[in-house]
Design an enzyme around this catalytic site. Structure first.
Site, PDB file in Angstrom:
ATOM      1  N   SER A 141      35.893  37.771  40.213  1.00 18.41           N
ATOM      2  CA  SER A 141      34.561  38.279  40.004  1.00 18.41           C
ATOM      3  C   SER A 141      34.153  38.097  38.622  1.00 18.41           C
ATOM      4  O   SER A 141      34.928  38.470  37.511  1.00 18.41           O
ATOM      5  CB  SER A 141      34.202  39.613  40.411  1.00 18.41           C
ATOM      6  OG  SER A 141      33.138  40.172  40.325  1.00 18.41           O
ATOM      7  N   TYR A 154      37.683  48.273  41.017  1.00 19.69           N
ATOM      8  CA  TYR A 154      37.367  46.799  41.466  1.00 19.69           C
ATOM      9  C   TYR A 154      37.666  45.778  40.478  1.00 19.69           C
ATOM     10  O   TYR A 154      38.197  44.666  40.473  1.00 19.69           O
ATOM     11  CB  TYR A 154      35.982  46.911  42.085  1.00 19.69           C
ATOM     12  CG  TYR A 154      35.461  45.479  42.408  1.00 19.69           C
ATOM     13  CD1 TYR A 154      36.115  45.037  43.573  1.00 19.69           C
ATOM     14  CD2 TYR A 154      34.461  44.939  41.615  1.00 19.69           C
ATOM     15  CE1 TYR A 154      35.620  43.633  44.116  1.00 19.69           C
ATOM     16  CE2 TYR A 154      34.329  43.553  42.241  1.00 19.69           C
ATOM     17  CZ  TYR A 154      34.777  43.052  43.232  1.00 19.69           C
ATOM     18  OH  TYR A 154      34.311  41.934  43.790  1.00 19.69           O
TER      19      TYR A 154
HETATM   20  P1  NAP Z   1      31.609  40.537  52.628  1.00 22.72           P
HETATM   21  O1  NAP Z   1      30.360  39.914  52.927  1.00 22.72           O
HETATM   22  O2  NAP Z   1      32.140  41.824  52.496  1.00 22.72           O
HETATM   23  O3  NAP Z   1      33.050  39.887  53.429  1.00 22.72           O
HETATM   24  C1  NAP Z   1      34.438  40.311  53.250  1.00 22.72           C
HETATM   25  C2  NAP Z   1      35.185  39.442  53.969  1.00 22.72           C
HETATM   26  O4  NAP Z   1      36.393  39.965  53.845  1.00 22.72           O
HETATM   27  C3  NAP Z   1      34.986  39.520  55.532  1.00 22.72           C
HETATM   28  O5  NAP Z   1      35.065  38.323  56.160  1.00 22.72           O
HETATM   29  C4  NAP Z   1      36.079  40.517  55.894  1.00 22.72           C
HETATM   30  O6  NAP Z   1      36.585  40.417  57.232  1.00 22.72           O
HETATM   31  C5  NAP Z   1      37.321  40.041  54.812  1.00 22.72           C
HETATM   32  N1  NAP Z   1      38.203  41.166  54.852  1.00 22.72           N
HETATM   33  C6  NAP Z   1      38.356  42.617  54.407  1.00 22.72           C
HETATM   34  N2  NAP Z   1      39.228  43.160  54.260  1.00 22.72           N
HETATM   35  C7  NAP Z   1      40.244  42.149  54.908  1.00 22.72           C
HETATM   36  C8  NAP Z   1      41.570  42.120  55.043  1.00 22.72           C
HETATM   37  N3  NAP Z   1      42.290  43.212  54.941  1.00 22.72           N
HETATM   38  N4  NAP Z   1      42.104  41.002  55.665  1.00 22.72           N
HETATM   39  C9  NAP Z   1      41.390  40.092  55.818  1.00 22.72           C
HETATM   40  N5  NAP Z   1      40.233  39.754  55.550  1.00 22.72           N
HETATM   41  C10 NAP Z   1      39.713  40.979  55.054  1.00 22.72           C
HETATM   42  O7  NAP Z   1      32.278  40.077  50.958  1.00 22.72           O
HETATM   43  P2  NAP Z   1      31.440  39.091  50.109  1.00 22.72           P
HETATM   44  O8  NAP Z   1      30.505  39.731  49.475  1.00 22.72           O
HETATM   45  O9  NAP Z   1      31.271  37.794  51.049  1.00 22.72           O
HETATM   46  O10 NAP Z   1      32.714  38.864  49.006  1.00 22.72           O
HETATM   47  C11 NAP Z   1      33.738  37.969  49.449  1.00 22.72           C
HETATM   48  C12 NAP Z   1      34.640  37.799  48.145  1.00 22.72           C
HETATM   49  O11 NAP Z   1      33.923  37.618  46.892  1.00 22.72           O
HETATM   50  C13 NAP Z   1      35.528  39.271  47.766  1.00 22.72           C
HETATM   51  O12 NAP Z   1      36.695  38.933  47.132  1.00 22.72           O
HETATM   52  C14 NAP Z   1      34.593  39.617  46.667  1.00 22.72           C
HETATM   53  O13 NAP Z   1      35.368  40.708  45.894  1.00 22.72           O
HETATM   54  C15 NAP Z   1      34.002  38.568  45.852  1.00 22.72           C
HETATM   55  N6  NAP Z   1      32.817  38.661  44.968  1.00 22.72           N
HETATM   56  C16 NAP Z   1      31.598  39.012  45.723  1.00 22.72           C
HETATM   57  C17 NAP Z   1      30.520  39.175  44.969  1.00 22.72           C
HETATM   58  C18 NAP Z   1      29.258  39.590  45.712  1.00 22.72           C
HETATM   59  O14 NAP Z   1      28.362  39.819  44.746  1.00 22.72           O
HETATM   60  N7  NAP Z   1      28.935  39.386  46.819  1.00 22.72           N
HETATM   61  C19 NAP Z   1      30.686  39.139  43.761  1.00 22.72           C
HETATM   62  C20 NAP Z   1      31.770  38.713  43.023  1.00 22.72           C
HETATM   63  C21 NAP Z   1      32.898  38.774  43.694  1.00 22.72           C
HETATM   64  P3  NAP Z   1      35.908  41.316  58.440  1.00 22.72           P
HETATM   65  O15 NAP Z   1      34.534  41.247  58.366  1.00 22.72           O
HETATM   66  O16 NAP Z   1      36.508  40.907  59.647  1.00 22.72           O
HETATM   67  O17 NAP Z   1      36.486  42.780  58.231  1.00 22.72           O
END
Ligand code: NAP
Length: 248
Positions: A141, A154
């Site tokens: 991130s 985080y």
């Molecule tokens: P999201 O919409 O909340 O989706 C999270 C995903 O992770 C879901 O598919 C969830 O599966 C899965 N997950 C959670 N716990 C898990 C576990 N124990 N084992 C396997 N899968 C698991 O998240 P997102 O916003 O797309 O973010 C994805 C990644 O990008 C993360 O690493 C986050 O830190 C990073 N990120 C996001 C942003 C942002 O602004 N969105 C910015 C920087 C970095 P289920 O739905 O089946 O629980």
């Protein structure tokens, strides 16, 4: 010939958000994709259905990446379904924010278990199967560079991901396996909706500081990951690409 033809990829946390977009992008570029989910079976199956409807190959596999046996079973399911493994995208992640006075052991363990231990366990299992030309892409991130208040835990998890990625880039280089990091800025996803960030003053503030003048979308991140996963990025390892519309 597409840039991932013949390759097999595992994308963790691909039932929604950034991971779902990455799974679709890798499949569009020719990879057979394992769409991992923890609890959102319907979401993962919808991603698989979209990929197969477009002529690609994908399967959904449930696994909590923070559990060693499940992380290993996920990787073995990929090899069983498609016969090999070329790409691992460690995208699964959870985010919660807490002022330092409110940080609890449970908060720390939940975030570090998924965001750090999950990366190590999935990578450990995958390293046994990846061969020459293999690519690991870890989703970190941009928050590690901006010192956002209330993000000590985080941001700590993602700083650990960056450090682990640098070590593994060196450790796996003799086997010609590349390890790189993509660090998104703010992205509109199911997760950021649920966290109340989409549509908030925080989002408006982030957009105001973003040179390209909008919030990120999952596809903005997925195309960078598809590049790093492919042989087009064959000379890149140990790199971090900040995919944030220019915000630093
Ligand atoms: P999201 O919409 O909340 O989706 C999270 C995903 O992770 C879901 O598919 C969830 O599966 C899965 N997950 C959670 N716990 C898990 C576990 N124990 N084992 C396997 N899968 C698991 O998240 P997102 O916003 O797309 O973010 C994805 C990644 O990008 C993360 O690493 C986050 O830190 C990073 N990120 C996001 C942003 C942002 O602004 N969105 C910015 C920087 C970095 P289920 O739905 O089946 O629980």
């Amino acid at each position: 010939m597409s840039k991932l033809d013949g390759k097999v990829a595992v994308v963790t946390g691909a039932s929604k958000g950034i991971g779902a977009a990455i799974a679709r992008a890798l499949a569009k570029d020719g990879a057979a994709v394992v769409v991992n989910y923890a609890s959102s079976k319907a979401g993962a199956e919808a991603v698989v259905a979209a990929i197969t409807a477009a002529g690609g190959r994908a399967v959904a596999v449930q696994a909590d990446v923070s559990k060693a046996a499940q992380a290993q079973a996920l990787i073995e399911a990929a090899v069983e379904a498609f016969g090999r493994l070329d790409v691992l995208v460690n995208n699964s992640g959870v985010y919660e924010f807490s002022a330092i006075e409110e940080v609890t052991e449970a908060h720390y363990r939940r975030l570090f278990d998924v965001n750090v231990l999950g990366v190590l366990l999935a990578t450990r299992a995958a390293a046994r199967h990846l061969g020459e030309g293999g690519s690991i892409v870890n989703i970190s991130s941009a928050i590690t560079h901006v010192n956002t208040p209330a993000a000590s835990v985080y941001s700590g998890t993602k700083g650990a991901v960056n450090a682990i990625s640098g070590v593994l880039a060196n450790e796996l280089a003799p086997r010609r396996i590349r390890v790189n990091v993509v660090s998104p800025g703010f992205v509109v996803t199911e997760g950021t909706h649920a966290a109340g960030i989409v549509g908030s003053e925080m989002e408006a503030g982030l957009v105001a500081q973003t040179p390209l003048g909008r919030s990120g979308q999952p596809d903005d991140i997925a195309s960078v990951v598809a590049f790093l996963a492919s042989d087009e990025a064959r000379w890149l390892t140990g790199e971090e690409i900040t995919a944030s519309g220019g915000i630093r």
